[in-house]
Scaffold this active site. Structure first.
Site, mmCIF file in Angstrom:
data_model
loop_
_atom_site.group_PDB
_atom_site.id
_atom_site.type_symbol
_atom_site.label_atom_id
_atom_site.label_comp_id
_atom_site.label_asym_id
_atom_site.label_seq_id
_atom_site.Cartn_x
_atom_site.Cartn_y
_atom_site.Cartn_z
ATOM 1 N N HIS A 26 95.868 66.722 30.073
ATOM 2 C CA HIS A 26 95.026 66.281 31.184
ATOM 3 C C HIS A 26 94.749 64.798 31.026
ATOM 4 C CE1 HIS A 26 91.801 66.154 34.113
ATOM 5 N NE2 HIS A 26 92.271 67.301 34.548
ATOM 6 N N ASP A 40 94.806 75.213 34.814
ATOM 7 C CA ASP A 40 95.920 75.985 35.370
ATOM 8 C C ASP A 40 96.547 76.954 34.372
ATOM 9 O OD1 ASP A 40 95.882 74.826 37.951
ATOM 10 O OD2 ASP A 40 96.761 73.010 37.118
HETATM 11 N N1 CMC Z 1 103.836 69.136 27.517
HETATM 12 C C1 CMC Z 1 104.416 68.299 26.608
HETATM 13 N N2 CMC Z 1 104.085 67.014 26.445
HETATM 14 C C2 CMC Z 1 103.112 66.526 27.227
HETATM 15 C C3 CMC Z 1 102.446 67.311 28.188
HETATM 16 C C4 CMC Z 1 102.847 68.665 28.311
HETATM 17 N N3 CMC Z 1 102.238 69.462 29.213
HETATM 18 N N4 CMC Z 1 101.528 66.578 28.826
HETATM 19 C C5 CMC Z 1 101.611 65.347 28.295
HETATM 20 N N5 CMC Z 1 102.572 65.317 27.319
HETATM 21 C C6 CMC Z 1 102.919 64.170 26.467
HETATM 22 C C7 CMC Z 1 103.695 63.109 27.242
HETATM 23 O O1 CMC Z 1 105.084 63.333 27.169
HETATM 24 C C8 CMC Z 1 103.259 61.860 26.542
HETATM 25 O O2 CMC Z 1 103.960 61.791 25.317
HETATM 26 P P1 CMC Z 1 104.411 60.337 24.704
HETATM 27 O O3 CMC Z 1 103.131 59.622 24.433
HETATM 28 O O4 CMC Z 1 105.190 60.675 23.497
HETATM 29 O O5 CMC Z 1 105.229 59.690 25.785
HETATM 30 C C9 CMC Z 1 101.799 62.102 26.200
HETATM 31 O O6 CMC Z 1 101.692 63.525 26.086
HETATM 32 C C10 CMC Z 1 100.809 61.573 27.244
HETATM 33 O O7 CMC Z 1 101.151 62.185 28.504
HETATM 34 P P2 CMC Z 1 101.084 61.453 29.895
HETATM 35 O O8 CMC Z 1 102.120 62.052 30.760
HETATM 36 O O9 CMC Z 1 101.096 59.966 29.697
HETATM 37 O O10 CMC Z 1 99.643 61.885 30.373
HETATM 38 P P3 CMC Z 1 99.073 61.718 31.829
HETATM 39 O O11 CMC Z 1 97.613 61.548 31.689
HETATM 40 O O12 CMC Z 1 99.814 60.665 32.581
HETATM 41 O O13 CMC Z 1 99.415 63.117 32.540
HETATM 42 C C11 CMC Z 1 99.314 65.416 33.071
HETATM 43 C C12 CMC Z 1 98.529 64.180 32.594
HETATM 44 C C13 CMC Z 1 98.315 66.530 33.355
HETATM 45 C C14 CMC Z 1 100.037 65.065 34.369
HETATM 46 C C15 CMC Z 1 100.327 65.845 31.988
HETATM 47 O O14 CMC Z 1 99.629 66.210 30.817
HETATM 48 C C16 CMC Z 1 101.215 66.979 32.448
HETATM 49 O O15 CMC Z 1 102.239 66.714 33.076
HETATM 50 N N6 CMC Z 1 100.837 68.277 32.150
HETATM 51 C C17 CMC Z 1 101.601 69.407 32.659
HETATM 52 C C18 CMC Z 1 101.297 69.658 34.123
HETATM 53 C C19 CMC Z 1 99.928 70.273 34.304
HETATM 54 O O16 CMC Z 1 99.539 71.200 33.623
HETATM 55 N N7 CMC Z 1 99.187 69.734 35.282
HETATM 56 C C20 CMC Z 1 97.855 70.239 35.645
HETATM 57 C C21 CMC Z 1 96.788 69.275 35.298
HETATM 58 S S1 CMC Z 1 95.117 69.973 35.346
HETATM 59 C C22 CMC Z 1 94.838 70.484 36.966
HETATM 60 C C23 CMC Z 1 95.048 69.469 38.003
HETATM 61 O O17 CMC Z 1 94.909 68.273 37.833
HETATM 62 O O18 CMC Z 1 95.350 69.888 39.098
#
Ligand code: CMC
Length: 431
Positions: A309, A366
């Protein structure tokens, strides 16, 4: 500036050997921000913040989140208390009008929500044009946008409160009709004697002229889910609603945009993706460890859906409530869902793994919600629709707050241009 904010100090920026001071503002929960509204005027430069991770786009009194401590409060009330003691209609009122309703206010609000739940019969024709395979989120967004054709006064900002009630009351009917369309069944009309949550289930699962008893456990579980999804401050869809609303687009157009933003798999669409992922792991022999490794691999592009998140860096309080709720609902129904086992195993192993610990990745809202939807018989492609139903009061509260903010401006970010510099046009014959 909001009167609740205190001016504490100034932040000094040194740029090209010149110093500039900017006000520091502190919110009611101690959050500190540098007010850079005059940055470009004073210095000629802008900020660059990929994904807006450090950018406060507005001042808001709707919801407070402390992602480090796992705190979520709507209008000052902790989510845990609201999920346990309140109901969705009361939470809608709280978010939109800023205070818990008294009995009279609640009765009137409940009455209007039930008595505005029919949609114009002309809208039923729109459903006919969609193929049965249409994703209900696409239908939802289009239908909500279409409401502006039936209530054009929304365009002139007339009857805002009435249109807010219409929006809340009709979305459940629109959503249930989208489901009926996908399964090829006749539409079932709303019932005024049912609670908001029970009516959603009734319109989805009853057939015309046959009353359906909605089990209390389903009604309560859905109500809790809606409360947990009701607002989450400046997330992607709410920011979209504010972005669209900032051009003074009408309520329905702004809500439709929010629905579209929610649809994506990184946002609300993740609940559908979680179940599809768990089903895939199950079909693959339940080897969840393999998928943990895949999620860690940079080459695989596989993410653990329902994990991570932008704001929560310790735990998502909604996920904690939902994990317990999922177990409870399954126990009450006497269901043993193998996907819950897989989800719990994934969570256990991920929470001990340095990859997830270093990146502060925890189950989000989720991760467990889909297990409950499945137990209620809600199909996977309707999960994000239920999320939208829950998030609607939050979108409305932010839209209304923005409209009521004196001096609110159209949202219009800037950019750092990285394209070609000025070029000479070459006629086609010379290229
Ligand atoms: N599985 C594996 N690695 C992950 C995940 C995951 N679910 N989420 C983040 N990472 C890694 C990402 O690859 C990155 O690694 P590195 O630093 O080595 O490049 C690091 O963690 C930071 O991630 P980010 O993508 O920069 O984080 P963000 O704040 O931009 O994205 C997020 C947040 C929720 C979009 C992301 O965690 C994600 O894609 N999660 C899976 C989708 C999901 O469950 N979304 C629902 C969010 S909660 C409800 C809502 O908002 O509607």
């Amino acid at each position: 500036m909001n009167d609740n904010l205190t001016l504490v100090d100034t932040a000094r920026l040194v740029l090209h050997d010149r110093e500039y001071d900017f006000p520091i503002i502190t919110g009611t929960e101690g959050e500190v921000g540098i007010d850079i509204a005059q940055l470009r005027n004073k210095t000629g430069v802008i900020t660059l913040d990929n994904g807006y991770g450090n950018t406060g786009a507005c001042q808001s009194a709707v919801t407070f989140i402390d992602g480090e401590k796992g705190i979520l409060q709507y209008r000052g009330y902790p989510i845990e208390i609201l999920a346990e003691k309140s109901n969705f209609v009361e939470v809608c009122y709280l978010l939109i009008f800023g205070h818990l309703p008294n009995q009279d206010e609640l009765d009137k609000f409940q009455f209007s929500l039930t008595h505005h739940s029919l949609i114009h019969e002309g809208m039923k024709k729109f459903y006919e044009g969609y193929p049965p395979s249409a994703h209900p989120m696409g239908i939802l967004s289009s239908m909500v946008s279409s409401l502006s054709a039936f209530y054009p006064e929304a365009d002139y900002n007339a009857d805002i409160e009435l249109n807010i009630v219409r929006m809340l009351a009709k979305l459940k009917t629109i959503a249930a009709f989208a489901y009926k369309k996908s399964v090829g069944q006749p539409y079932v009309y709303p019932r005024n004697d049912l609670s908001y949550s029970a009516d959603i289930l009734h319109m989805m699962f009853a057939v015309p002229s046959e009353p359906l008893e909605i089990p209390k456990v389903f009604e309560d579980a859905l109500d809790k889910l809606l409360i947990l999804h009701a607002d989450h401050e400046q997330n992607c869809s709410t920011s979209t609603v504010r972005m669209v609303g900032s051009s003074e687009a009408n309520l329905f157009a702004s809500m439709s945009a929010g629905i579209s933003a929610l649809w994506g798999p990184l946002h609300g669409g993740a609940n559908q993706e979680v179940i599809e992922m768990l089903e895939k792991i199950r079909a693959d022999g339940g080897n969840y460890k393999k998928y943990i490794e895949l999620a860690k691999s940079k080459d695989s592009k596989f993410k653990l859906m329902g994990f991570g998140h932008r704001v929560y860096k310790n735990f998502d309080p909604r996920a904690k409530i939902l994990e317990i709720a999922a177990e409870r609902v399954l126990n009450l129904l006497g269901i043993k869902d193998p996907l819950l086992e897989i989800a719990k195993n994934l969570e256990e192993i991920a929470l001990k793994d340095p990859f997830f610990i270093e990146r502060k990745l925890y189950p989000n809202v989720d991760f467990y919600s889909g297990i409950i939807y499945r137990a209620m018989g809600i199909p996977t492609n309707m999960f994000t629709v239920i999320f939208a139903l829950g998030r609607l009061p939050g979108w409305i509260a932010h839209w209304k707050e923005m409209r009521e903010t004196l001096g609110a401006r159209i949202n219009r970010p800037r950019q750092i241009y990285t394209g070609e510099t000025k070029r000479h046009y070459i006629p086609l014959s010379d290229r």
